[in-house]
Design a protein around this motif. Structure first.
Motif, mmCIF file in Angstrom:
data_model
loop_
_atom_site.group_PDB
_atom_site.id
_atom_site.type_symbol
_atom_site.label_atom_id
_atom_site.label_comp_id
_atom_site.label_asym_id
_atom_site.label_seq_id
_atom_site.Cartn_x
_atom_site.Cartn_y
_atom_site.Cartn_z
ATOM 1 N N HIS A 140 0.834 -1.204 0.000
ATOM 2 C CA HIS A 140 0.000 0.000 0.000
ATOM 3 C C HIS A 140 0.872 1.259 0.000
ATOM 4 N N ARG A 141 1.941 1.205 0.781
ATOM 5 C CA ARG A 141 2.878 2.327 0.844
ATOM 6 C C ARG A 141 3.478 2.598 -0.541
ATOM 7 N N LYS A 142 3.786 1.525 -1.258
ATOM 8 C CA LYS A 142 4.364 1.667 -2.599
ATOM 9 C C LYS A 142 3.407 2.431 -3.516
ATOM 10 N N ASN A 143 2.102 2.115 -3.454
ATOM 11 C CA ASN A 143 1.120 2.848 -4.264
ATOM 12 C C ASN A 143 1.081 4.330 -3.884
ATOM 13 N N ILE A 144 1.088 4.600 -2.589
ATOM 14 C CA ILE A 144 0.993 5.982 -2.111
ATOM 15 C C ILE A 144 2.196 6.808 -2.556
ATOM 16 N N LEU A 145 3.368 6.212 -2.513
ATOM 17 C CA LEU A 145 4.601 6.952 -2.819
ATOM 18 C C LEU A 145 5.048 6.847 -4.272
ATOM 19 N N ASP A 146 4.404 6.015 -5.070
ATOM 20 C CA ASP A 146 4.812 5.778 -6.452
ATOM 21 C C ASP A 146 4.849 7.096 -7.240
ATOM 22 N N PRO A 147 6.016 7.467 -7.758
ATOM 23 C CA PRO A 147 6.128 8.742 -8.479
ATOM 24 C C PRO A 147 5.395 8.759 -9.822
ATOM 25 N N ARG A 148 4.999 7.588 -10.314
ATOM 26 C CA ARG A 148 4.247 7.550 -11.580
ATOM 27 C C ARG A 148 2.816 8.050 -11.405
ATOM 28 N N PHE A 149 2.281 7.970 -10.172
ATOM 29 C CA PHE A 149 0.893 8.363 -9.930
ATOM 30 C C PHE A 149 0.804 9.854 -9.652
ATOM 31 N N ASN A 150 -0.132 10.508 -10.345
ATOM 32 C CA ASN A 150 -0.353 11.926 -10.093
ATOM 33 C C ASN A 150 -1.832 12.277 -9.913
ATOM 34 N N ARG A 151 -2.707 11.304 -10.006
ATOM 35 C CA ARG A 151 -4.139 11.503 -9.765
ATOM 36 C C ARG A 151 -4.611 10.458 -8.767
ATOM 37 N N VAL A 152 -5.540 10.867 -7.914
ATOM 38 C CA VAL A 152 -6.087 9.931 -6.932
ATOM 39 C C VAL A 152 -7.544 10.287 -6.659
ATOM 40 N N GLY A 153 -8.307 9.268 -6.390
ATOM 41 C CA GLY A 153 -9.687 9.427 -5.951
ATOM 42 C C GLY A 153 -9.901 8.519 -4.758
ATOM 43 N N VAL A 154 -10.558 9.034 -3.744
ATOM 44 C CA VAL A 154 -10.804 8.256 -2.526
ATOM 45 C C VAL A 154 -12.304 8.224 -2.281
ATOM 46 N N GLY A 155 -12.800 7.044 -1.970
ATOM 47 C CA GLY A 155 -14.211 6.886 -1.644
ATOM 48 C C GLY A 155 -14.369 5.953 -0.471
ATOM 49 N N CYS A 156 -15.212 6.335 0.470
ATOM 50 C CA CYS A 156 -15.497 5.502 1.643
ATOM 51 C C CYS A 156 -16.990 5.211 1.692
ATOM 52 N N TYR A 157 -17.314 3.980 2.010
ATOM 53 C CA TYR A 157 -18.702 3.575 2.173
ATOM 54 C C TYR A 157 -18.755 2.628 3.349
ATOM 55 N N GLU A 158 -19.524 3.028 4.364
ATOM 56 C CA GLU A 158 -19.600 2.292 5.615
ATOM 57 C C GLU A 158 -18.203 1.979 6.139
ATOM 58 N N SER A 159 -17.804 0.719 6.161
ATOM 59 C CA SER A 159 -16.519 0.355 6.772
ATOM 60 C C SER A 159 -15.385 0.159 5.766
ATOM 61 N N ILE A 160 -15.632 0.465 4.490
ATOM 62 C CA ILE A 160 -14.605 0.242 3.469
ATOM 63 C C ILE A 160 -14.225 1.558 2.800
ATOM 64 N N CYS A 161 -12.912 1.764 2.671
ATOM 65 C CA CYS A 161 -12.384 2.919 1.923
ATOM 66 C C CYS A 161 -11.529 2.402 0.782
ATOM 67 N N VAL A 162 -11.642 3.051 -0.356
ATOM 68 C CA VAL A 162 -10.901 2.679 -1.559
ATOM 69 C C VAL A 162 -10.127 3.902 -2.034
ATOM 70 N N GLU A 163 -8.851 3.692 -2.344
ATOM 71 C CA GLU A 163 -8.013 4.727 -2.941
ATOM 72 C C GLU A 163 -7.625 4.231 -4.329
ATOM 73 N N LEU A 164 -7.918 5.016 -5.349
ATOM 74 C CA LEU A 164 -7.571 4.664 -6.730
ATOM 75 C C LEU A 164 -6.533 5.665 -7.236
ATOM 76 N N PHE A 165 -5.450 5.147 -7.775
ATOM 77 C CA PHE A 165 -4.327 5.959 -8.257
ATOM 78 C C PHE A 165 -4.164 5.771 -9.758
ATOM 79 N N VAL A 166 -3.813 6.856 -10.448
ATOM 80 C CA VAL A 166 -3.554 6.799 -11.887
ATOM 81 C C VAL A 166 -2.417 7.766 -12.212
ATOM 82 N N GLY A 167 -1.621 7.381 -13.183
ATOM 83 C CA GLY A 167 -0.569 8.284 -13.686
ATOM 84 C C GLY A 167 -0.945 8.756 -15.067
ATOM 85 N N LEU A 168 -1.186 10.018 -15.218
ATOM 86 C CA LEU A 168 -1.557 10.581 -16.529
ATOM 87 C C LEU A 168 -0.457 11.469 -17.062
#
Length: 168
Positions: A140-168
């Motif tokens: 998970h840390r690798k995704n957060i720090l990955d220099p290729r990623f420059n866009r992120v979207g975060v969504g939480c629903y009840e007890s689950i949170c999702v982070e989506l990363f993209v490099g554009l």
């Protein structure tokens, strides 16, 4: 005298034809009912935005992407409603997020391979504790720090949170 009779006739006609005076007729229109967001929804939205702020502290290249946030929220909702927590859909054995993420990529970039990543977190905890747990996990840390990623979207629903990363 003729003008007075005409004015009196107009006033008489107006008061009999219009049973309510102009002042009494004025009533503001009722406010059109708007969708009410529940406290539950606002708590989840706040948690998602706090997670984003924490992500930005780790990786300044990351920018909020509304499309990815919407897809992340849908993904979290689907997992909660489907009763599972996994990168792979239990019915198909595939990760459905890649099709969703591709919808957030500009059309001219869809023909090239765009780097993307997904972090999942489960539990009713604060954004700070969820972020801390993700940073303690090497993948998970690798995704957060990955220099290729420059866009992120975060969504939480009840007890689950999702982070989506993209490099554009």
């Amino acid at each position: 005298m003729k003008n007075a009779i005409v004015i009196a006739a107009i006033v008489f006609f107006w008061t009999t034809a219009c049973p309510v005076s102009a002042q009494q007729q004025y009533r503001p229109l009722p406010i059109y009912p708007q969708a009410q967001t529940s406290r539950h929804d606002s708590v989840e939205t706040d948690k998602a935005h706090k997670l984003y702020e924490l992500l930005r502290k780790e990786n300044r290249r990351l920018r909020w992407d509304g499309c990815l946030a919407s897809k992340a929220m849908q993904r979290a909702s689907r997992m909660v409603k489907g009763g599972y927590f996994d990168h792979e859909d239990p019915h198909t054995g595939r990760n459905p997020v890649w099709e969703s993420v591709s919808q957030c990529v500009p059309v001219e970039r869809r023909s090239t391979r765009v780097p993307a990543g997904e972090n999942l977190a489960k539990g009713k905890d604060t954004a700070a504790n969820i972020h801390k747990a993700l940073m303690e996990s090497p993948t998970h840390r690798k995704n957060i720090l990955d220099p290729r990623f420059n866009r992120v979207g975060v969504g939480c629903y009840e007890s689950i949170c999702v982070e989506l990363f993209v490099g554009l």
